[in-house]
Scaffold this motif. Structure first.
Motif, short mmCIF file in Angstrom:
data_model
loop_
_atom_site.label_atom_id
_atom_site.label_comp_id
_atom_site.label_asym_id
_atom_site.label_seq_id
_atom_site.Cartn_x
_atom_site.Cartn_y
_atom_site.Cartn_z
N TYR A 102 0.83 -1.19 0.00
CA TYR A 102 0.00 0.00 0.00
C TYR A 102 0.87 1.25 0.00
O TYR A 102 1.83 1.34 0.78
CB TYR A 102 -0.91 0.03 1.23
N GLY A 103 0.51 2.22 -0.85
CA GLY A 103 1.27 3.46 -0.90
C GLY A 103 0.42 4.62 -1.38
O GLY A 103 -0.56 4.44 -2.12
N PHE A 104 0.80 5.82 -0.97
CA PHE A 104 0.07 7.05 -1.28
C PHE A 104 0.70 7.71 -2.51
O PHE A 104 1.91 7.94 -2.52
CB PHE A 104 0.13 7.98 -0.07
N GLU A 105 -0.12 8.01 -3.52
CA GLU A 105 0.40 8.53 -4.78
C GLU A 105 -0.46 9.68 -5.31
O GLU A 105 -1.67 9.71 -5.06
CB GLU A 105 0.44 7.42 -5.84
N PRO A 106 0.16 10.60 -6.08
CA PRO A 106 -0.64 11.66 -6.72
C PRO A 106 -1.39 11.13 -7.93
O PRO A 106 -0.96 10.17 -8.57
CB PRO A 106 0.43 12.68 -7.14
N VAL A 107 -2.50 11.76 -8.22
CA VAL A 107 -3.29 11.41 -9.41
C VAL A 107 -3.67 12.70 -10.13
O VAL A 107 -4.24 13.61 -9.52
CB VAL A 107 -4.57 10.63 -9.02
N GLY A 108 -3.31 12.80 -11.40
CA GLY A 108 -3.71 13.97 -12.19
C GLY A 108 -3.02 15.25 -11.80
O GLY A 108 -3.62 16.32 -11.79
N ARG A 163 2.41 13.41 1.72
CA ARG A 163 2.90 12.64 0.58
C ARG A 163 3.20 11.22 1.06
O ARG A 163 2.79 10.83 2.15
CB ARG A 163 4.14 13.33 -0.02
N CYS A 164 3.91 10.45 0.25
CA CYS A 164 4.08 9.04 0.59
C CYS A 164 4.81 8.84 1.91
O CYS A 164 4.44 7.98 2.72
CB CYS A 164 4.77 8.29 -0.55
N ALA A 165 5.86 9.62 2.17
CA ALA A 165 6.67 9.43 3.37
C ALA A 165 5.91 9.82 4.64
O ALA A 165 5.89 9.09 5.63
CB ALA A 165 7.97 10.22 3.28
N SER A 166 5.26 10.99 4.61
CA SER A 166 4.53 11.45 5.80
C SER A 166 3.31 10.56 6.06
O SER A 166 2.95 10.33 7.21
CB SER A 166 4.10 12.91 5.64
N THR A 167 2.69 10.05 5.00
CA THR A 167 1.56 9.13 5.17
C THR A 167 2.02 7.82 5.80
O THR A 167 1.37 7.29 6.72
CB THR A 167 0.88 8.86 3.82
#
Length: 200
Positions: free
Chosen positions: A65-71, A138-142
């Motif tokens: 699982y990871g947090f990513e930007p979209v658009g 972002r991914c690291a802070s999440t």
């Protein structure tokens, strides 16, 4: 008196077992930031963030699982979310390609911690929790926030989390210190020679 000693002994054993319940593991997978070396610029891809980029995800069992930007990436967080908390089913494979520079921290956790991480990541996957922003989560802070919620890292208010875990390298350095203290296993790959990779 004997019964008192027996009860104390049983209580001590129960306490020790509760503190050493490490039959479960999670993995924190880091992809290092990179950019093409000069003579490979025409053949190697450019990635978001370059040397200060990279990515970090949490693996539970065979799901990552990871947090990513979209658009596109907002500068500051907005109500209209340009983000997704992505689930990747690995099917026994590595999270990142073997040609990438990576570090995977294998963290022993209790059964409760394991199920708490599983619950949080599935919840974030079902409903994206916040916007992805350059000056925001972002991914690291999440990843830091999730690890803190289950007691692996120190909890911080979101503002301070964003500031102190601005990109993956900062979180990775914390985990290297924690790994040294707690003897976590770290699995590393060096990455292909055609790219300049971020250093620790």
């Amino acid at each position: 008196m004997k019964w008192v000693l027996v009860i104390k002994f049983m209580f001590t054993l129960s306490f020790l077992f509760s503190q050493t319940d490490t039959s479960h593991f999670i993995k924190v997978n880091f992809l290092y930031g990179s950019k093409p070396k000069r003579k490979y610029r025409s053949t190697e891809a450019k990635y978001f963030g370059g040397l200060h980029g990279g990515h970090v995800t949490i693996q539970i069992g065979d799901n990552d699982y990871g947090f990513e930007p979209v658009g596109g990436v907002h500068i500051f967080p907005r109500k209209k979310v340009h983000a997704d908390f992505i689930e990747v089913q690995l099917n026994g494979k590595l999270r990142y390609h073997k040609d990438s520079k990576t570090a995977a921290f294998i963290i022993p956790v209790s059964e409760k911690q394991y199920h708490d991480v599983e619950r949080i990541t599935k919840c974030y996957n079902d409903t994206t929790p916040f916007d992805y922003a350059f000056f925001g989560m972002r991914c690291a802070s999440t990843t830091h926030e999730i690890l803190a919620k289950v007691g692996i890292l120190k909890k911080k208010k979101r503002f301070f989390n964003v500031i102190t875990t601005f990109y993956p390298k900062r979180l990775r350095k914390k985990l290297f210190r924690l790994a040294k203290k707690n003897n976590y296993t770290i699995i590393r790959t060096e990455g292909k020679a055609s790219r300049k990779w971020e250093k620790d």
